[in-house]
Design a protein around this motif. Structure first.
Motif: not given
Ligand code: URA
Length: 235
Positions: A164-184
């Motif tokens: 989810g985006s909260t876990a993503m934001e916690s380590l990568f910041g809020s400037k990126i979108k999960i729809s683009k970043e997921r799966g890599a």
């Protein structure tokens, strides 16, 4: 006369001590040096310490409104660590992450790639339930990311999965979108160590948007493949 060398030495020594008025003698025995035990820092102690530290967080609305601190679940020696968002109502009642509907879906997702949830380690970005299950605010995510980073360092997983985006934001910041970043596969540096990381959709999101499960399935298969490539033997 002296009967043997040993006695001769002893007597000489004692004569010498007397002449110097010394009241103690030396020994040839090896000196017992003080052994300072290295502090045993095992995972249990470190995790207890971290949990205690979180429980003492100040000026936190989440803590004020929640009934329990929800810390983690699973095997702390697992090479796979999953990070969710934060406790919901059921988690708040039970003091355990992912035990509500999202948790049931998570269990199924893991089972689909032959993983029993008890063999992995699960935690959240925030450890107290946000009121009305709202998403944690950026300031809260930042505040708790300090604890999450410490948590990751203690567990030291081979693979880190951010759900989810909260876990993503916690380590990568809020400037990126999960729809683009997921799966890599990505690398994230936590306390000077690089962790192989996958961002993927949160099960609660998948419950709301079941059509997105097809992407989640692609990610899960990649996670399984990585586990096998790294020979991690997670079942
Ligand atoms: N959602 C989360 O992110 N974590 C939980 O523990 C439960 C639901």
């Amino acid at each position: 006369m002296f009967s043997d060398n040993k006695n001769q030495n002893d007597i000489l020594n004692s004569e010498l001590f007397k002449s110097y008025e010394i009241e103690y003698s030396f020994s040839n025995k090896p000196i017992k040096r003080l052994k300072i035990k290295p502090e045993v820092e095992n995972k249990t102690d470190l995790l207890n310490f971290l949990q205690d530290k979180i429980s003492k967080i100040e000026n936190c609305d989440l803590k004020l409104n929640a009934s329990k601190l929800v810390f983690s679940d699973g095997d702390f020696n697992s090479p796979l660590m999953i990070v969710g968002e934060g406790p919901g109502q059921k988690e708040d009642e039970m003091g355990k992450p992912f035990v509500g509907d999202a948790g049931l879906l998570l269990n199924k997702m893991l089972k689909a790639i032959n993983i029993n949830r008890k063999n992995i380690y699960i935690t959240n970005v925030v450890n107290y339930r946000p009121p009305n299950n709202r998403k944690p605010e950026s300031s809260e995510i930042t505040k708790y990311s300090f604890f999450l980073r410490e948590h990751i360092s203690i567990i030291d997983p081979k693979i880190l999965v951010l759900m989810g985006s909260t876990a993503m934001e916690s380590l990568f910041g809020s400037k990126i979108k999960i729809s683009k970043e997921r799966g890599a596969w990505k690398e994230v540096i936590v306390n000077n160590k690089t962790y192989i990381t996958m961002i993927t959709f949160h099960p609660a999101y998948l419950l709301r948007q079941p059509d997105q499960k097809k992407y989640s399935w692609l990610d899960l298969k990649k996670i399984r493949k990585k586990i096998d490539e790294l020979d991690l033997n997670i079942k």
